[in-house]
Structures are given as structure tokens and as C-alpha cells.
Write a protein that holds these residues in place. Structure first.
Motif, PDB file in Angstrom:
ATOM      1  N   ILE A  40       0.844  -1.187   0.000  1.00  0.00           N
ATOM      2  CA  ILE A  40       0.000   0.000   0.000  1.00  0.00           C
ATOM      3  C   ILE A  40       0.881   1.240   0.000  1.00  0.00           C
ATOM      4  O   ILE A  40       1.943   1.261   0.639  1.00  0.00           O
ATOM      5  N   GLU A  41       0.465   2.260  -0.693  1.00  0.00           N
ATOM      6  CA  GLU A  41       1.216   3.507  -0.740  1.00  0.00           C
ATOM      7  C   GLU A  41       1.458   4.015   0.689  1.00  0.00           C
ATOM      8  O   GLU A  41       0.560   3.975   1.535  1.00  0.00           O
ATOM      9  N   LYS A  42       2.658   4.484   0.958  1.00  0.00           N
ATOM     10  CA  LYS A  42       3.064   4.842   2.316  1.00  0.00           C
ATOM     11  C   LYS A  42       2.116   5.824   2.981  1.00  0.00           C
ATOM     12  O   LYS A  42       1.797   5.696   4.164  1.00  0.00           O
ATOM     13  N   SER A  43       1.629   6.796   2.236  1.00  0.00           N
ATOM     14  CA  SER A  43       0.762   7.816   2.820  1.00  0.00           C
ATOM     15  C   SER A  43      -0.581   7.260   3.275  1.00  0.00           C
ATOM     16  O   SER A  43      -1.310   7.902   4.022  1.00  0.00           O
ATOM     17  N   ARG A  44      -0.922   6.028   2.844  1.00  0.00           N
ATOM     18  CA  ARG A  44      -2.227   5.443   3.182  1.00  0.00           C
ATOM     19  C   ARG A  44      -2.118   4.278   4.156  1.00  0.00           C
ATOM     20  O   ARG A  44      -3.111   3.646   4.499  1.00  0.00           O
ATOM     21  N   ARG A  45      -0.931   4.002   4.634  1.00  0.00           N
ATOM     22  CA  ARG A  45      -0.730   2.785   5.431  1.00  0.00           C
ATOM     23  C   ARG A  45      -1.175   2.884   6.884  1.00  0.00           C
ATOM     24  O   ARG A  45      -1.515   1.886   7.482  1.00  0.00           O
ATOM     25  N   GLU A  46      -1.080   4.041   7.486  1.00  0.00           N
ATOM     26  CA  GLU A  46      -1.351   4.202   8.914  1.00  0.00           C
ATOM     27  C   GLU A  46      -0.408   3.308   9.736  1.00  0.00           C
ATOM     28  O   GLU A  46      -0.819   2.551  10.617  1.00  0.00           O
ATOM     29  N   ASP A  47       0.891   3.425   9.411  1.00  0.00           N
ATOM     30  CA  ASP A  47       1.893   2.577  10.075  1.00  0.00           C
ATOM     31  C   ASP A  47       2.045   2.903  11.550  1.00  0.00           C
ATOM     32  O   ASP A  47       1.847   2.056  12.411  1.00  0.00           O
TER      33      ASP A  47
END
Length: 276
Positions: free
Chosen positions: A223-230
Motif C-alpha cells: 500500500i502507498e506509504k501515505s495510506r498505510r497508517e503505520d
């Protein structure tokens, strides 16, 4: 050259840790003294045991480990020196060694008996340092103590398995610098009871159905980093010591928080695994 390690609840503010190092070097100069931790919660033998258990195996065989936690000499808190798994441990007989001995049986245990020769109100400084220096010089345990067979057991924080073999009830035994919560349930115990079944892990009001092998396994890197909620993602993981840990990905107690704060978990809180 001998290695002597220190694990205590003395903290960093006071002179105690430095004084012990000085006492060791005064006894024997040709030695290396290594700090493992001086920030064990006061008198918390479970925490001390967890820290030393996960540290000592990284040291060479023959290393000497002083544990200055709950070490005041009393009729119920004798001083012992133990040879276990090719390492020496010097501490009070308060249950710490029994926790360390869950994997390896002690090969030799002595009750330290040099107190009549040493005036002491600070055991780690006056007694443990002398015993460690004696061992570092090649001395035997029998010279500083009398052989004994048993040590004080600690069973109150051992995980419990129900009669149906479908549930493990464990406890929080340690909270690390990141706020990660370590339980007393090992991977070995989990695998033994699980027998391939699905499971649900409960920690307060939070449920986990997967235990990861490393923290990043909880993140979907497709998933694109900005959408991961890591950051702040809650997860369960088998940690480097082989214990089940409740964690927060890339936790920081000053920003996103840690598992201890976000999940409201504290020392001795119950963690339950139900097998389906």
C-alpha cells in the motif's frame, strides 16, 4: 580477562552503581565491568530476571553477573552464588535464579557465608563485589559459600493452562523503553498448547488473531506509504527473547504512544489466549 556485569535497581542518580564498580576494581584491576541495567523497577525481581535472562547469553561463558535487586540480607533472603549454563550469578535467593533456571538447571549453588568477615549494610558493594572478584581470580564457589541444593521458587507469575488445554492465562512481566508490553507466555509454550489451532489473544479490551515474527510483518508495504497508517498500529509479536509481546509499530511514548499507554496495560495485568 574476566567480565563482570551489573544489573540493579539503583537508578542513575545516586552513587551506588559507581561505587560497586570502584569496589570491583579495588579488588581486581584486570577485569571488565559491564552495565546491563540500573533502571529495574525497585524490588521487581520478575523484571530483573527478564532483563538478565535476555542479556547474559550474549556474554562469553564464564562471565560473572551481579544482580543487585532486593538484595538486603535477611533470614528469608539469603545471598547465593550460582553456576548455571556456564555463567556465574551472584544475588539474593529471592526467586530471581529460579526464573533464570526455567531453561537450564543450576550446576552448583552455594549460600554465601563470608558475612562474618565483611561488615556490610550494602550487599552489592560489600559482599557481591568481593565474591565476583574471587570468581574472576579463578576462585571456587566452595571457598565463599556452603553448597546447597535448592533455591527459592517463584511460581506466582507462571502462565496457567486450563484443564481443557484450550486456554493460556499469562501476565505482563515487563514494559520496555518503547512502551511495548512483554508477557510471560513464551513461543515454545504457545506452540505446544496451540497444536495448529486458530486462536484469539485478549489484552484488556483488545483482541489479536495473529502473532507476527517481527514488527514490520504487521505492515502492508504494497500500500502507498501515505495510506498505510503505520505509526501507532497495534500488534502482537514474538520478540527476540521468545516471549509474546504486545506492541505498537514504531512506538514513541512522547508522540504516538506505546502499547502500555494506548492499551492501558500494566505490570501483572492478565493476557489470555483462547484456542478455537
Amino acid at each position: 580477562m574476566a567480565i563482570i556485569t551489573l544489573t540493579t535497581d539503583f537508578g542513575e542518580k545516586d552513587h551506588f552503581a559507581g561505587a560497586i564498580k570502584g569496589a570491583i576494581y579495588k579488588e581486581i584491576e584486570n577485569v571488565v565491568v559491564v552495565d546491563i541495567s540500573h533502571t529495574v523497577d525497585p524490588f521487581n525481581i520478575q523484571e530483573a530476571a527478564y532483563i538478565i535472562q535476555n542479556a547474559y547469553k550474549s556474554f562469553p561463558d564464564g562471565s560473572i553477573h551481579i544482580i543487585g535487586v532486593d538484595s538486603e540480607l535477611t533470614p528469608e533472603n539469603k545471598h547465593i552464588a550460582v553456576f548455571l549454563n556456564n555463567h556465574y550469578f551472584i544475588c539474593a535467593d529471592n526467586g530471581i535464579v529460579s526464573i533464570l533456571a526455567t531453561e537450564f538447571n543450576p550446576e552448583k549453588i552455594v549460600e554465601i557465608n563470608i558475612h562474618d568477615r565483611v561488615e556490610s549494610i550494602f550487599p552489592a558493594l560489600d559482599i557481591f563485589a568481593k565474591v565476583a572478584a574471587h570468581i574472576a581470580r579463578g576462585g571456587t564457589l566452595e571457598v565463599i559459600g556452603k553448597l546447597i541444593k535448592g533455591i527459592k521458587p517463584v511460581k506466582e507469575l507462571a502462565p496457567l493452562i486450563n484443564n481443557e488445554q484450550n486456554q493460556i492465562s499469562g501476565s505482563v512481566i515487563y514494559i520496555d523503553n518503547y512502551g511495548n508490553v512483554i508477557t510471560n507466555i513464551t513461543r515454545k509454550l504457545f506452540d505446544t498448547v496451540r497444536k495448529g489451532r486458530d486462536f484469539e489473544l485478549y489484552a484488556r479490551n483488545h483482541q489479536f488473531t495473529v502473532i507476527h515474527n517481527k514488527y514490520s510483518d504487521a505492515i502492508n508495504f504494497n500500500i502507498e506509504k501515505s495510506r498505510r497508517e503505520d505509526d501507532g498500529k497495534k500488534l502482537a509479536v514474538f520478540n527476540s527473547g521468545g516471549f509474546i509481546e504486545i506492541a505498537v509499530y514504531r512506538s514513541n511514548l512522547n508522540t504516538v504512544g506505546g502499547a502500555s499507554t494506548l492499551l492501558g496495560l500494566r505490570y501483572r495485568d492478565t493476557v489470555t489466549i483462547k484456542f478455537l
